[in-house]
Design a protein around this motif. Structure first.
Motif, PDB file in Angstrom:
ATOM      1  N   SER A 180      23.765 -74.133 -38.963  1.00 53.83           N
ATOM      2  CA  SER A 180      23.947 -75.286 -39.995  1.00 53.83           C
ATOM      3  C   SER A 180      23.601 -76.645 -39.368  1.00 53.83           C
ATOM      4  O   SER A 180      23.422 -77.588 -40.182  1.00 53.83           O
ATOM      5  CB  SER A 180      25.593 -75.324 -40.354  1.00 53.83           C
ATOM      6  N   TYR A 206      24.388 -66.768 -41.565  1.00 54.07           N
ATOM      7  CA  TYR A 206      24.769 -68.198 -41.643  1.00 54.07           C
ATOM      8  C   TYR A 206      25.632 -68.564 -40.524  1.00 54.07           C
ATOM      9  O   TYR A 206      27.090 -68.173 -40.709  1.00 54.07           O
ATOM     10  CB  TYR A 206      25.076 -68.582 -42.982  1.00 54.07           C
ATOM     11  N   ALA A 228      26.512 -77.312 -45.415  1.00 55.28           N
ATOM     12  CA  ALA A 228      26.292 -76.277 -46.476  1.00 55.28           C
ATOM     13  C   ALA A 228      26.295 -76.409 -47.906  1.00 55.28           C
ATOM     14  O   ALA A 228      25.530 -75.681 -48.654  1.00 55.28           O
ATOM     15  CB  ALA A 228      27.645 -75.210 -46.121  1.00 55.28           C
ATOM     16  N   THR A 229      27.072 -77.416 -48.333  1.00 54.37           N
ATOM     17  CA  THR A 229      26.956 -77.589 -49.592  1.00 54.37           C
ATOM     18  C   THR A 229      26.807 -79.098 -50.443  1.00 54.37           C
ATOM     19  O   THR A 229      26.939 -79.254 -51.402  1.00 54.37           O
ATOM     20  CB  THR A 229      28.637 -77.061 -50.220  1.00 54.37           C
ATOM     21  N   PHE A 251      23.447 -73.770 -48.674  1.00 48.38           N
ATOM     22  CA  PHE A 251      23.726 -72.641 -49.504  1.00 48.38           C
ATOM     23  C   PHE A 251      22.789 -72.658 -50.694  1.00 48.38           C
ATOM     24  O   PHE A 251      22.502 -71.605 -51.481  1.00 48.38           O
ATOM     25  CB  PHE A 251      25.454 -72.864 -50.043  1.00 48.38           C
ATOM     26  N   HIS A 255      20.359 -69.658 -51.685  1.00 46.07           N
ATOM     27  CA  HIS A 255      20.277 -68.946 -52.882  1.00 46.07           C
ATOM     28  C   HIS A 255      19.038 -68.816 -53.381  1.00 46.07           C
ATOM     29  O   HIS A 255      18.597 -67.642 -54.039  1.00 46.07           O
ATOM     30  CB  HIS A 255      21.381 -69.540 -53.824  1.00 46.07           C
ATOM     31  N   PRO A 268      27.545 -64.696 -44.387  1.00 42.99           N
ATOM     32  CA  PRO A 268      27.887 -65.886 -43.347  1.00 42.99           C
ATOM     33  C   PRO A 268      28.846 -65.389 -42.428  1.00 42.99           C
ATOM     34  O   PRO A 268      29.617 -64.173 -42.341  1.00 42.99           O
ATOM     35  CB  PRO A 268      28.935 -66.750 -44.477  1.00 42.99           C
ATOM     36  N   TYR A 316      29.170 -67.656 -53.781  1.00 43.95           N
ATOM     37  CA  TYR A 316      27.796 -68.211 -53.169  1.00 43.95           C
ATOM     38  C   TYR A 316      26.801 -67.033 -53.320  1.00 43.95           C
ATOM     39  O   TYR A 316      25.862 -67.101 -52.649  1.00 43.95           O
ATOM     40  CB  TYR A 316      28.171 -68.721 -51.691  1.00 43.95           C
TER      41      TYR A 316
END
Length: 864
Positions: A180, A206, A228-229, A251, A255, A268, A316
């Motif tokens: 990450s 991940y 991540a988000t 993420f 995706h 993950p 996710y």
């Protein structure tokens, strides 16, 4: 199987005639077709001594003694000293039946070949044992425990040989950890999902998620710039966000690329070095909350975590979960020093709690997968060090895992002064750390800090195809190295007065610093920790005398003192770079070592290679005149692993029995950590079947050649190694995969629902027993303990004589070598005598088979 009294009388006739003479001759049938009178033998007496072959009666049934017996009533146990001959006295009359034409009452019919009349020879399927009718059972990997009562959709991921269906033309896995934190901070090279070679990989892990204070899986606090988000890279081509998703960051990109490459799985990974025992708060400060150590203390905590994993996967669109718990070992001071106070206080319970966690995760994921119509994988990163594995019992969790990623790297580093390879493939008998601790002398010259040893350790518990070896796309190193060959095998003690980091007991090495330490971590005081930690592309630049244009962004020197020369050891397959001016050595894997490991994976039928981490791979930039991030080594792996042979899909190395007994094994009473030497647990065999396992039955099993082939036992089980897969040192690799051991069930046997245990001892860690079989009555059975594919679970019918092969017809001519009183026989020798085959239990001469009964040197192996 229920058999009528009439059938029992008829089935017993031929055998009874041979045993008790003319009073049971077939002439009786011609004279009295409507009702047969079978004379009862003299009544059994508790004070009479009977020997093998004697006939008595009790309760209207004739019995024959199998061996010497006194005081044991006929019929008290189906596996006792008495075999049923048949009913005696007045039978049930049936004048309408003509025994000369009714095949079920024909005295000439061989009862041993008629399954409708022989209750002693029909192994019946046990309806209470799995498989339970799951149509996808055919795709379940060999050795993976099925979740009872759940139609787990294995065929979503596996083919009908139990092999994983891999993308991108691969026959072996290429698994990359995507971290990450390579976000391009401070102008440093970013490594985003758009940089991943999606068309070359099978799986992406991940790194990392963690366990929050609520025991739920998390990817740090929901705050702005969460990698991540909630992060974007608008200046990076290929990193554009999909606005239809409710999150951005890694993420979002994962995706998108997953939809373009649906065969590549994304799991993950939870934990890692920093987040096993804690988590990072909104400010990026690590909170030592206990993480795995605390969450696994209660089943309620485990359940909360498992349920959150399912929610996380669904939210996710991931394909499962990877558990990177460092480490659930009973060794003191193992893992992150920041967590020692938490872990050490529980080290006697950590492994048992880890087992509960993995079993619960398997159940929860299978139930969710059945609901969703897709299979969710459960994988784990497990250590490759024999020291850590000593405190992890026998790795009982592997039955719950789709595959294991062995962390067969960080086998040496600046946490001590011993300069060795970061990830050697083989031992060379000269590992400096092992030599200093006299490990070679203690374990038949077997060294346990190498990939081959670790692969054989896990290969003792699971098929090769569920094992992936770890390959480092980074380096570790030392400054001020003395001795060794171009530094390798030398020493690099930290200078006097240096404040060694926690966990090294004040005896650390002098880690490489400055230009040879690009990917440094920061210590508690905010200064770089010297560790020789670099991506491989930086090591190659140092070899070329280049400090890349990225150096300044990392804050390292931009000039090199001396020069770095490349070296490769043909025995260990170690790769390293040596600066003879500064006495600096850094070690890691580039193309040469990776190529050797790819060949090893193919030769050993392993599942593939796991990479830590993807951002360390390289490519040559001609315009810049330097190496930089790329995928040269992944290209190599993809090329080697495409169009090669399939990976090993079975635990057994040869043909295995197709019928199995419902027998399980558990392991108890391990000492903690370093005290676990020799490894001396109680091994408990539990009979979950409906018929007893008789005394004298043979239990055979195999264990990995990671431990010397000298396992022994206590408690009267006659434990002995009957075949060694490897003898002596492991220079250049271990030879075979398994040692084979045989045990003899004590005379009391193992009754249905009962268990029996024996203390067993070995030295180096070995992961469980494999390919467990039980042999009696001339037949060998697999066991449900191994969770084998394609077997029928059976219960040998009640009344089966454990000394008689139920598949064998009535006594006749024996084809085997006849017993001779002049011949000396060793244990395992097979002879024929008095209408039976016999197997020697131990050395014997002059003692006739059967003469000493059940305690003698000969085991009755059935009629011939």
């Amino acid at each position: 199987m229920h058999v009528s009294k009439r059938a029992r009388v008829v089935a017993a006739l031929t055998t009874a005639t041979a045993l008790v003479g003319t009073s049971l001759s077939t002439a009786a049938w011609a004279k009295t077709p409507a009702a047969v009178v079978v004379e009862c033998a003299p009544a059994w007496s508790a004070t009479t001594t009977y020997t093998g072959g004697d006939v008595t009666s009790s309760g209207g049934v004739n019995y024959r003694a199998k061996w010497w017996t006194l005081g044991e009533k006929p019929g008290a146990s189906p596996w006792g000293p008495w075999a049923v001959v048949g009913d005696c006295g007045e039978p049930d009359p049936d004048p309408t039946t003509d025994p000369t034409t009714d095949p079920t009452t024909d005295p000439t019919t061989d009862p041993t070949t008629d399954p409708t009349t022989d209750p002693t020879t029909d192994p019946t399927t046990d309806p209470t044992t799995p498989p339970s009718g799951n149509p996808d059972e055919v795709c379940r990997p060999d050795g993976m425990e099925p979740t009872a009562g759940v139609d787990t959709p294995y065929c979503d991921v596996y083919d009908e040989n139990g092999r994983e269906i891999l993308p991108n033309g691969l026959d072996r896995r290429v698994i990359g950890y995507f971290t990450s934190w390579r976000t391009g901070e401070k102008g440093q090279p970013a490594y985003l999902a758009s940089d991943i070679p999606w068309d070359k990989l099978s799986t992406i892990h991940y790194a990392f998620a963690h366990i929050g204070p609520d025991n739920k899986v998390s990817v740090n606090a929901d705050v702005p710039d969460n990698e991540a988000t909630d992060m974007t890279w608008p200046e990076v081509p290929g990193a554009e966000m999909d606005p239809s998703l409710p999150y951005t960051g890694h993420f979002n990109l994962l995706h998108q690329y997953k939809e373009q490459n649906p065969g590549v799985k994304i799991l993950p990974s939870v934990g890692g070095w920093a987040e096993t025992g804690g988590y990072f708060d909104a400010d990026g400060t690590r909170v030592a909350s206990g993480g795995f150590y605390e969450m696994t203390k209660t089943q309620a905590g485990i359940d909360t975590f498992a349920d959150s994993v399912v929610d996380f996967i669904r939210e996710y669109d991931f394909d499962g979960i990877d558990i990177d718990y460092e480490y659930p070992t009973s060794n003191a001071d193992a893992g992150n020093p920041d967590d020692f106070a938490i872990a050490n206080a529980q080290r006697g319970q950590l492994w048992a709690n880890y087992e509960k966690l993995m079993k619960t995760l398997r159940l929860t994921l299978d139930e969710a997968g059945a609901e969703d119509g897709e299979y969710y994988q459960l994988t784990a990163a497990l250590p490759g060090s024999g020291w850590l594995l000593r405190g992890m019992e026998v790795s009982q969790v592997v039955e719950h895992l789709d595959f294991v990623n062995i962390m067969s790297y960080d086998l040496h580093g600046a946490w001590n002064e011993y300069v060795g390879g970061l990830a050697p493939l083989y031992d060379d008998g000269k590992d400096p750390e092992l030599a200093a601790a006299n490990v070679y002398g203690a374990y038949d010259n077997i060294g346990y800090l190498n990939t081959d040893w670790a692969a054989h350790y896990f290969g003792g518990a699971m098929q090769a195809g569920r094992i992936n070896i770890g390959v480092p796309f980074y380096t570790r190193g030392w400054d001020g190295v003395t001795g060794g060959t171009n530094g390798m095998g030398g020493s690099a003690r930290a200078p006097w007065g240096y404040d060694c980091p926690p966990g090294t007991e004040g005896s650390c090495g002098a880690g490489a610093a400055g230009v040879a330490n690009l990917w440094y971590d920061l210590g508690e005081d905010g200064t770089p920790e010297p560790a020789g930690f670099n991506p491989i592309w930086h090591a190659l630049n140092l070899e070329n005398g280049v400090v890349g244009d990225y150096a300044e962004s990392f804050g390292i020197p931009t000039t090199i003192t001396g020069s770095f020369s490349h070296h490769f050891d043909p025995v260990t397959k170690n790769e390293w770079w040596w600066n003879s001016t500064t006495k600096t050595l850094i070690t890691g894997d580039s193309e040469q070592a990776v190529g050797e490991k790819a060949d090893y994976v193919i030769d050993q039928e392993l599942g593939g290679i796991m990479i830590w981490e993807l951002a360390g791979d390289y490519a040559w930039d001609e315009a810049a005149g330097q190496y930089q991030q790329g995928h040269t080594m992944i290209d190599l792996l993809h090329q080697r692993f495409s169009g090669t042979s399939p990976y090993g899909a079975t635990k057994a190395t040869g043909a295995a029995p197709t019928e199995a007994l419902d027998v399980d094994i558990s392991y108890e009473g391990f000492a903690l950590g370093d005290n676990n030497y020799p490894i001396n647990p109680s091994v408990r065999f539990t009979n979950n079947g409906s018929t007893a396992i008789p005394g004298g039955a043979k239990i055979s099993f195999q264990y990995g050649t990671s431990a010397p082939g000298d396992m022994s036992g206590q408690g009267g089980w006659g434990t002995r190694v009957v075949a060694r897969g490897h003898i002596g040192d492991n220079i250049g690799g271990l030879d075979g995969r398994f040692h084979t051991v045989e045990m003899t069930v004590p005379s009391s046997g193992i009754a249905p629902g009962a268990s029996s245990a024996s203390k067993v001892s070995w030295r180096l860690p070995a992961a469980q027993f494999s390919n467990v079989t039980v042999s009696f009555g001339g037949k060998t059975y697999a066991t449900t303990y191994d969770h084998p594919r394609g077997v029928t679970v059976v219960s040998p019918g009640p009344g089966t004589d454990p000394g008689t092969d139920p598949t064998t017809g009535p006594p006749g001519a024996c084809s085997g070598a006849a017993w001779s009183p002049q011949t000396a026989y060793n244990g395992g020798a097979r002879v024929s005598h008095d209408g039976h085959y016999w197997t020697a239990r131990y050395w014997t001469q002059g003692e006739a088979p059967g003469g000493a009964g059940q305690w003698g040197p000969w085991l009755d192996a059935g009629a011939c």
